[in-house]
Design a protein around this motif. Structure first.
Motif, short mmCIF file in Angstrom:
data_model
loop_
_atom_site.label_atom_id
_atom_site.label_comp_id
_atom_site.label_asym_id
_atom_site.label_seq_id
_atom_site.Cartn_x
_atom_site.Cartn_y
_atom_site.Cartn_z
N TRP A 116 -31.19 41.22 -27.04
CA TRP A 116 -32.22 42.20 -26.73
C TRP A 116 -33.40 42.02 -27.70
CZ3 TRP A 116 -32.73 45.38 -22.65
CH2 TRP A 116 -31.61 45.54 -21.83
N VAL A 143 -37.25 45.23 -17.55
CA VAL A 143 -36.45 46.32 -18.10
C VAL A 143 -37.29 46.95 -19.21
CG1 VAL A 143 -35.22 44.72 -19.65
CG2 VAL A 143 -34.28 47.00 -19.18
N GLN A 235 -31.51 42.13 -18.00
CA GLN A 235 -30.26 42.79 -18.40
C GLN A 235 -29.04 41.95 -18.07
OE1 GLN A 235 -31.26 47.07 -16.88
NE2 GLN A 235 -29.71 47.28 -18.45
N THR A 247 -28.88 55.24 -22.55
CA THR A 247 -29.71 54.73 -21.47
C THR A 247 -30.33 55.87 -20.69
OG1 THR A 247 -28.27 52.79 -21.31
CG2 THR A 247 -29.71 53.23 -19.44
#
Length: 252
Positions: A116, A143, A235, A247
């Protein structure tokens, strides 16, 4: 395989590979990539032709995904359609980004996997779409990771910086990193860009800071990935966000 997914294939180094009749780059180690777009058809054909002339055809089954659809009505027209005087700028900036997606570099930085680029609540997901005043808008292809302005952004994988633009109309501070074989990452709405075009970066290197630039409603990182023109879901490559960050998209 699934819509938005990426296939990393391996074959004989001297083999030729075609996807639906289009030739693909094969590395000296026999590695090749296939990316599946948001609305990829249910099947694709992979053809492998070997040095001895023999050939193999594989039918790839691509699973369909359901995407979030949100309807918002009553918005002022200026919030839905850009003013005429901004259209030339938008077209010029879109051409800059499109040029980065045509690159087919032999590097295979993607083989080291992806992390990430920033950690935080996920506030937007790949494939979702808004219908504004009854008009379907382009789907969201990235994302979104929420975070305060100035939050560090690191390279999710090694690569070469192919675009570093301080202020685009829609995406604000915009950075693109090429990972090889047509696979690239784009980072949008940045407040600062810490690397220059042409620079080599390694996984985990600081590359930028989260911002609220461009057309946004709050500070966040929009991370997008492309295999040439096909939009890939980041993702699926980075895996779950570390459990310490809740989330938002799942909470809704």
């Amino acid at each position: 395989y699934t819509q938005g997914g990426l296939l990393v294939g391996r074959t004989a180094p001297d083999a030729r590979v075609e996807l639906n009749g289009q030739p693909l780059r094969v590395s000296p180690q026999g590695v090749f990539l296939v990316g599946f777009g948001r609305d990829e058809p249910p099947t694709a054909e992979l053809k492998l032709t070997y040095a001895d002339g023999s050939a193999e055809r594989l039918q790839l089954e691509v699973a369909r995904r359901d995407y979030q659809i949100q309807r918002i009505d009553g918005l002022p027209p200026s919030k839905v359609t850009p003013p005429e005087q901004d259209l030339e700028r938008i077209r010029r900036e879109a051409a800059l980004v499109k040029a980065t997606r045509k690159l087919d570099d032999p590097r295979t930085d993607f083989l080291d996997g992806f992390i990430w680029p920033s950690q935080g609540p996920i506030s937007g997901v790949y494939g979702s779409q808004r219908i504004l005043n009854g008009k379907p808008r382009r789907p969201h292809f990235g994302v979104d990771v929420a975070g305060p302005v100035g939050t560090p952004v690191v390279a999710p994988a090694g690569g070469v910086v192919t675009l570093a633009h301080p202020d685009m109309y829609f995406s604000g501070g915009t950075l693109v990193i090429d990972h090889g074989h047509g696979l690239s990452s784009a980072f949008l709405h940045l407040s600062r860009i810490l690397v220059k075009e042409g620079k080599r970066v390694e996984q985990g290197d600081p590359i930028a800071e989260i911002g609220a630039t461009g057309r946004v409603t709050g500070a966040h990182l929009d991370w997008r990935m492309n295999w040439f023109e096909q939009r890939i879901d980041p993702q699926l490559l980075a895996g779950p966000m570390p459990a310490t960050t809740e989330t938002l998209a799942e909470r809704r």
